[in-house]
Design an enzyme around this catalytic site. Sequence first.
Site, PDB file in Angstrom:
ATOM      1  CG  ASP A   1      -2.287   0.936   0.963  1.00  0.00           C
ATOM      2  OD1 ASP A   1      -2.794   0.754  -0.144  1.00  0.00           O
ATOM      3  OD2 ASP A   1      -2.462   1.579   1.849  1.00  0.00           O
TER       4      ASP A   1
ATOM      5  CG  PHE B   1       1.692   4.102 -12.029  1.00  0.00           C
ATOM      6  CD1 PHE B   1       3.028   3.458 -11.964  1.00  0.00           C
ATOM      7  CD2 PHE B   1       0.856   3.998 -10.821  1.00  0.00           C
ATOM      8  CE1 PHE B   1       3.283   2.890 -10.730  1.00  0.00           C
ATOM      9  CE2 PHE B   1       1.266   3.326  -9.643  1.00  0.00           C
ATOM     10  CZ  PHE B   1       2.627   2.874  -9.356  1.00  0.00           C
ATOM     11  N   GLY B   2       0.018   7.029 -11.770  1.00  0.00           N
ATOM     12  CA  GLY B   2      -0.160   8.078 -10.470  1.00  0.00           C
ATOM     13  C   GLY B   2      -0.004   9.251 -10.560  1.00  0.00           C
ATOM     14  CE1 TYR B   3      -2.042  12.482  -6.525  1.00  0.00           C
ATOM     15  CE2 TYR B   3      -1.713  10.090  -5.875  1.00  0.00           C
ATOM     16  CZ  TYR B   3      -2.732  11.169  -5.973  1.00  0.00           C
ATOM     17  OH  TYR B   3      -3.912  11.081  -5.592  1.00  0.00           O
ATOM     18  CG  ASP B   4       5.276   7.868 -11.198  1.00  0.00           C
ATOM     19  OD1 ASP B   4       5.476   8.109  -9.841  1.00  0.00           O
ATOM     20  OD2 ASP B   4       5.527   6.841 -11.629  1.00  0.00           O
TER      21      ASP B   4
ATOM     22  NE  ARG C   1       4.798   0.036  -5.792  1.00  0.00           N
ATOM     23  CZ  ARG C   1       4.317   1.173  -6.321  1.00  0.00           C
ATOM     24  NH1 ARG C   1       5.165   1.686  -7.218  1.00  0.00           N
ATOM     25  NH2 ARG C   1       3.239   1.758  -5.726  1.00  0.00           N
TER      26      ARG C   1
HETATM   27  P1  ITT Z   1      -4.010  -2.236  -5.372  1.00  0.00           P
HETATM   28  O1  ITT Z   1      -4.460  -1.701  -3.975  1.00  0.00           O
HETATM   29  O2  ITT Z   1      -4.668  -3.104  -6.097  1.00  0.00           O
HETATM   30  O3  ITT Z   1      -2.380  -2.757  -4.987  1.00  0.00           O
HETATM   31  P2  ITT Z   1      -3.907   0.824  -5.941  1.00  0.00           P
HETATM   32  O4  ITT Z   1      -3.966   1.387  -7.148  1.00  0.00           O
HETATM   33  O5  ITT Z   1      -4.936   1.119  -5.111  1.00  0.00           O
HETATM   34  O6  ITT Z   1      -3.928  -0.962  -6.378  1.00  0.00           O
HETATM   35  P3  ITT Z   1      -2.183   1.929  -3.744  1.00  0.00           P
HETATM   36  O7  ITT Z   1      -3.322   1.859  -2.869  1.00  0.00           O
HETATM   37  O8  ITT Z   1      -0.871   1.293  -3.188  1.00  0.00           O
HETATM   38  O9  ITT Z   1      -2.419   1.068  -5.095  1.00  0.00           O
HETATM   39  O10 ITT Z   1      -1.798   3.164  -4.458  1.00  0.00           O
HETATM   40  C1  ITT Z   1      -2.717   4.355  -4.272  1.00  0.00           C
HETATM   41  C2  ITT Z   1      -2.563   5.165  -5.387  1.00  0.00           C
HETATM   42  O11 ITT Z   1      -1.245   6.156  -4.942  1.00  0.00           O
HETATM   43  C3  ITT Z   1      -2.266   4.603  -6.706  1.00  0.00           C
HETATM   44  O12 ITT Z   1      -3.629   4.437  -7.386  1.00  0.00           O
HETATM   45  C4  ITT Z   1      -1.560   5.742  -7.464  1.00  0.00           C
HETATM   46  O13 ITT Z   1      -2.368   6.836  -7.790  1.00  0.00           O
HETATM   47  C5  ITT Z   1      -0.593   6.215  -6.502  1.00  0.00           C
HETATM   48  N1  ITT Z   1       0.674   5.572  -6.378  1.00  0.00           N
HETATM   49  C6  ITT Z   1       1.112   4.585  -5.938  1.00  0.00           C
HETATM   50  N2  ITT Z   1       2.511   4.171  -6.371  1.00  0.00           N
HETATM   51  C7  ITT Z   1       2.684   5.211  -6.978  1.00  0.00           C
HETATM   52  C8  ITT Z   1       3.864   5.479  -7.646  1.00  0.00           C
HETATM   53  O14 ITT Z   1       4.989   4.904  -7.565  1.00  0.00           O
HETATM   54  N3  ITT Z   1       4.093   6.549  -8.361  1.00  0.00           N
HETATM   55  C9  ITT Z   1       2.963   7.471  -8.439  1.00  0.00           C
HETATM   56  N4  ITT Z   1       1.681   7.110  -8.009  1.00  0.00           N
HETATM   57  C10 ITT Z   1       1.619   6.268  -6.945  1.00  0.00           C
END
Ligand code: ITT
Length: 199
Positions: free
Chosen positions: A71, A154-157, A183
Amino acid sequence: MTGKLLLATNNKDKVTEIKNLLARLDIQVLTLKDLNLEIDVVEDKDTLEGNALKKASEIWDAARIPCSADDTGLFVNALNGEPGVYSSRYAGENVSYADNRHKLLKNISDVPDVKRTARFKTVVCYYYGKDKYTFFEGCCEGRILKEERGEKGFGYDAVFLPDGYDKTFGELSLDEKNKISHRAKAFIKFRDYLASINS
Ligand code: ITT
Protein backbone atom coordinates in the site's frame (compact mmCIF):
# COMPACT_ATOMS: atom_id res chain seq x y z
CA MET A 1 14.80 -18.97 -3.26
CA THR A 2 12.44 -21.34 -4.99
CA GLY A 3 8.70 -21.31 -4.73
CA LYS A 4 5.85 -19.03 -5.58
CA LEU A 5 4.92 -15.50 -4.71
CA LEU A 6 1.51 -14.05 -5.56
CA LEU A 7 1.37 -10.29 -6.09
CA ALA A 8 -1.79 -9.18 -4.30
CA THR A 9 -2.58 -6.18 -6.45
CA ASN A 10 -4.98 -5.26 -9.23
CA ASN A 11 -2.76 -2.39 -10.37
CA LYS A 12 -0.90 -3.44 -13.54
CA ASP A 13 1.53 -0.51 -13.27
CA LYS A 14 2.62 -1.77 -9.86
CA VAL A 15 2.94 -5.33 -11.23
CA THR A 16 5.39 -4.10 -13.90
CA GLU A 17 7.57 -2.34 -11.33
CA ILE A 18 7.51 -5.20 -8.81
CA LYS A 19 8.33 -7.89 -11.39
CA ASN A 20 11.32 -5.82 -12.47
CA LEU A 21 12.44 -5.45 -8.82
CA LEU A 22 12.14 -9.17 -8.04
CA ALA A 23 13.58 -10.35 -11.36
CA ARG A 24 16.82 -11.70 -9.92
CA LEU A 25 15.13 -13.98 -7.37
CA ASP A 26 14.73 -17.63 -8.18
CA ILE A 27 11.02 -17.50 -7.61
CA GLN A 28 7.85 -17.78 -9.66
CA VAL A 29 6.07 -14.44 -9.42
CA LEU A 30 2.33 -14.81 -10.08
CA THR A 31 -0.39 -12.23 -10.52
CA LEU A 32 -4.09 -12.38 -9.68
CA LYS A 33 -4.73 -12.41 -13.42
CA ASP A 34 -2.51 -15.50 -13.88
CA LEU A 35 -4.78 -17.32 -11.42
CA ASN A 36 -8.02 -15.82 -12.78
CA LEU A 37 -8.71 -14.44 -9.33
CA GLU A 38 -11.03 -11.47 -9.33
CA ILE A 39 -10.80 -10.01 -5.87
CA ASP A 40 -11.16 -6.34 -5.08
CA VAL A 41 -10.18 -5.82 -1.47
CA VAL A 42 -11.85 -2.79 0.14
CA GLU A 43 -9.07 -0.54 1.45
CA ASP A 44 -10.88 0.87 4.47
CA LYS A 45 -8.06 1.06 7.03
CA ASP A 46 -6.54 4.38 8.01
CA THR A 47 -2.89 3.29 7.76
CA LEU A 48 -0.76 1.89 4.93
CA GLU A 49 0.13 -1.06 7.20
CA GLY A 50 -3.55 -1.81 7.86
CA ASN A 51 -4.46 -1.78 4.18
CA ALA A 52 -1.38 -3.77 3.10
CA LEU A 53 -2.17 -6.45 5.70
CA LYS A 54 -5.83 -6.53 4.70
CA LYS A 55 -4.99 -6.96 0.99
CA ALA A 56 -2.37 -9.64 1.65
CA SER A 57 -4.43 -11.65 4.14
CA GLU A 58 -7.65 -11.66 2.11
CA ILE A 59 -5.80 -12.79 -1.00
CA TRP A 60 -3.86 -15.43 0.94
CA ASP A 61 -7.22 -16.73 2.25
CA ALA A 62 -8.45 -17.07 -1.33
CA ALA A 63 -5.30 -18.49 -2.94
CA ARG A 64 -3.30 -20.12 -0.08
CA ILE A 65 -0.08 -19.03 -1.79
CA PRO A 66 2.47 -16.78 -0.03
CA CYS A 67 1.68 -13.28 -1.17
CA SER A 68 2.83 -9.71 -0.99
CA ALA A 69 0.64 -6.63 -1.00
CA ASP A 70 1.88 -3.09 -0.99
CA ASP A 71 0.00 0.00 0.00
CA THR A 72 1.43 3.31 -1.09
CA GLY A 73 0.56 6.92 -0.41
CA LEU A 74 1.81 10.37 -1.37
CA PHE A 75 2.09 12.58 1.73
CA VAL A 76 2.21 16.31 0.96
CA ASN A 77 3.41 18.45 3.86
CA ALA A 78 1.50 21.60 2.90
CA LEU A 79 -1.71 19.54 2.93
CA ASN A 80 -1.06 17.99 6.34
CA GLY A 81 -0.14 14.67 4.75
CA GLU A 82 -2.96 14.47 2.20
CA PRO A 83 -3.73 12.54 0.02
CA GLY A 84 -1.79 9.93 2.05
CA VAL A 85 -3.66 6.68 2.62
CA TYR A 86 -6.44 7.97 0.35
CA SER A 87 -4.15 8.57 -2.66
CA SER A 88 -6.05 6.29 -5.08
CA ARG A 89 -9.40 7.98 -4.51
CA TYR A 90 -8.34 11.55 -3.72
CA ALA A 91 -10.66 13.04 -6.35
CA GLY A 92 -13.47 10.52 -5.64
CA GLU A 93 -14.37 6.89 -6.30
CA ASN A 94 -13.44 5.40 -9.71
CA VAL A 95 -11.43 8.43 -10.83
CA SER A 96 -8.43 8.47 -13.17
CA TYR A 97 -4.81 9.09 -12.22
CA ALA A 98 -5.13 12.44 -14.05
CA ASP A 99 -8.16 13.46 -11.94
CA ASN A 100 -6.15 12.88 -8.77
CA ARG A 101 -3.15 14.83 -10.06
CA HIS A 102 -5.34 17.76 -11.10
CA LYS A 103 -6.99 17.92 -7.69
CA LEU A 104 -3.58 17.85 -6.00
CA LEU A 105 -2.16 20.63 -8.21
CA LYS A 106 -5.28 22.73 -7.58
CA ASN A 107 -5.15 22.24 -3.82
CA ILE A 108 -1.54 23.42 -3.59
CA SER A 109 -1.63 26.04 -6.33
CA ASP A 110 -0.93 28.84 -3.81
CA VAL A 111 1.90 27.04 -2.03
CA PRO A 112 5.39 28.46 -2.81
CA ASP A 113 8.19 26.21 -4.16
CA VAL A 114 10.06 25.81 -0.87
CA LYS A 115 6.96 24.50 0.88
CA ARG A 116 5.96 21.94 -1.75
CA THR A 117 7.82 19.08 -0.06
CA ALA A 118 6.30 15.59 -0.15
CA ARG A 119 7.17 11.95 0.24
CA PHE A 120 5.98 8.70 -1.21
CA LYS A 121 5.78 5.88 1.28
CA THR A 122 5.26 2.19 0.53
CA VAL A 123 4.51 -0.54 3.04
CA VAL A 124 4.82 -4.12 1.80
CA CYS A 125 3.11 -6.90 3.73
CA TYR A 126 4.43 -10.41 3.08
CA TYR A 127 1.80 -12.93 4.19
CA TYR A 128 2.96 -16.53 4.17
CA GLY A 129 0.55 -18.52 6.39
CA LYS A 130 -2.47 -17.98 8.61
CA ASP A 131 -1.60 -14.94 10.75
CA LYS A 132 2.05 -15.15 9.69
CA TYR A 133 3.21 -11.89 8.18
CA THR A 134 5.91 -9.28 8.18
CA PHE A 135 6.28 -5.70 6.87
CA PHE A 136 8.91 -3.82 4.85
CA GLU A 137 8.80 -0.11 4.12
CA GLY A 138 10.43 2.44 1.88
CA CYS A 139 10.16 6.21 1.41
CA CYS A 140 11.20 8.66 -1.27
CA GLU A 141 11.44 12.38 -0.50
CA GLY A 142 10.82 15.06 -3.09
CA ARG A 143 8.51 17.88 -4.00
CA ILE A 144 5.41 18.59 -6.04
CA LEU A 145 5.86 20.63 -9.21
CA LYS A 146 3.39 23.27 -10.40
CA GLU A 147 2.65 21.38 -13.59
CA GLU A 148 2.96 17.87 -14.97
CA ARG A 149 6.19 16.72 -16.62
CA GLY A 150 6.66 13.39 -18.38
CA GLU A 151 4.42 10.60 -19.57
CA LYS A 152 6.17 7.60 -18.05
CA GLY A 153 5.21 5.96 -14.77
CA PHE A 154 1.70 6.24 -13.35
CA GLY A 155 -0.35 7.85 -10.61
CA TYR A 156 1.27 11.02 -9.29
CA ASP A 157 4.63 10.38 -11.02
CA ALA A 158 4.38 13.32 -13.45
CA VAL A 159 4.12 15.89 -10.63
CA PHE A 160 6.74 14.40 -8.25
CA LEU A 161 10.37 15.53 -8.45
CA PRO A 162 12.55 13.25 -6.30
CA ASP A 163 15.25 15.02 -4.24
CA GLY A 164 18.59 15.27 -6.05
CA TYR A 165 17.08 14.78 -9.52
CA ASP A 166 16.05 17.20 -12.23
CA LYS A 167 13.61 14.74 -13.78
CA THR A 168 10.20 13.79 -12.37
CA PHE A 169 9.24 10.16 -11.87
CA GLY A 170 7.17 10.70 -15.03
CA GLU A 171 10.37 11.49 -16.97
CA LEU A 172 12.61 8.77 -15.51
CA SER A 173 12.75 5.33 -17.09
CA LEU A 174 11.41 2.33 -15.18
CA ASP A 175 14.99 1.26 -14.39
CA GLU A 176 15.86 4.73 -13.07
CA LYS A 177 12.71 4.97 -10.94
CA ASN A 178 13.36 1.47 -9.63
CA LYS A 179 16.76 2.56 -8.28
CA ILE A 180 15.38 5.24 -5.97
CA SER A 181 11.65 4.90 -5.45
CA HIS A 182 9.69 4.20 -2.28
CA ARG A 183 8.45 0.90 -3.77
CA ALA A 184 11.97 -0.09 -4.83
CA LYS A 185 13.35 0.51 -1.33
CA ALA A 186 10.60 -1.55 0.29
CA PHE A 187 10.78 -4.39 -2.25
CA ILE A 188 14.60 -4.55 -2.17
CA LYS A 189 14.38 -5.10 1.62
CA PHE A 190 11.74 -7.76 0.96
CA ARG A 191 13.85 -9.36 -1.80
CA ASP A 192 16.91 -9.51 0.49
CA TYR A 193 14.77 -11.07 3.24
CA LEU A 194 13.47 -13.76 0.86
CA ALA A 195 17.00 -14.44 -0.36
CA SER A 196 18.34 -14.69 3.21
CA ILE A 197 15.72 -17.13 4.52
CA ASN A 198 16.35 -19.43 1.60
CA SER A 199 20.13 -19.29 1.39
P1 ITT B 1 -3.82 -2.16 -5.30
O1 ITT B 1 -4.45 -1.75 -4.01
O2 ITT B 1 -4.66 -3.10 -6.11
O3 ITT B 1 -2.43 -2.67 -5.12
P2 ITT B 1 -3.88 0.72 -5.89
O4 ITT B 1 -3.85 1.46 -7.18
O5 ITT B 1 -5.06 0.93 -4.99
O6 ITT B 1 -3.66 -0.83 -6.24
P3 ITT B 1 -2.15 1.80 -3.79
O7 ITT B 1 -3.32 1.82 -2.86
O8 ITT B 1 -0.89 1.21 -3.29
O9 ITT B 1 -2.54 1.02 -5.14
O10 ITT B 1 -1.79 3.24 -4.31
C1 ITT B 1 -2.68 4.32 -4.19
C2 ITT B 1 -2.49 5.29 -5.31
O11 ITT B 1 -1.26 5.98 -5.11
C3 ITT B 1 -2.37 4.70 -6.71
O12 ITT B 1 -3.64 4.47 -7.29
C4 ITT B 1 -1.60 5.80 -7.44
O13 ITT B 1 -2.47 6.84 -7.82
C5 ITT B 1 -0.69 6.30 -6.35
N1 ITT B 1 0.63 5.65 -6.44
C6 ITT B 1 1.02 4.49 -5.86
N2 ITT B 1 2.30 4.20 -6.16
C7 ITT B 1 2.73 5.21 -6.96
C8 ITT B 1 3.93 5.48 -7.62
O14 ITT B 1 5.00 4.68 -7.53
N3 ITT B 1 4.03 6.59 -8.35
C9 ITT B 1 2.97 7.43 -8.46
N4 ITT B 1 1.79 7.25 -7.88
C10 ITT B 1 1.66 6.14 -7.14
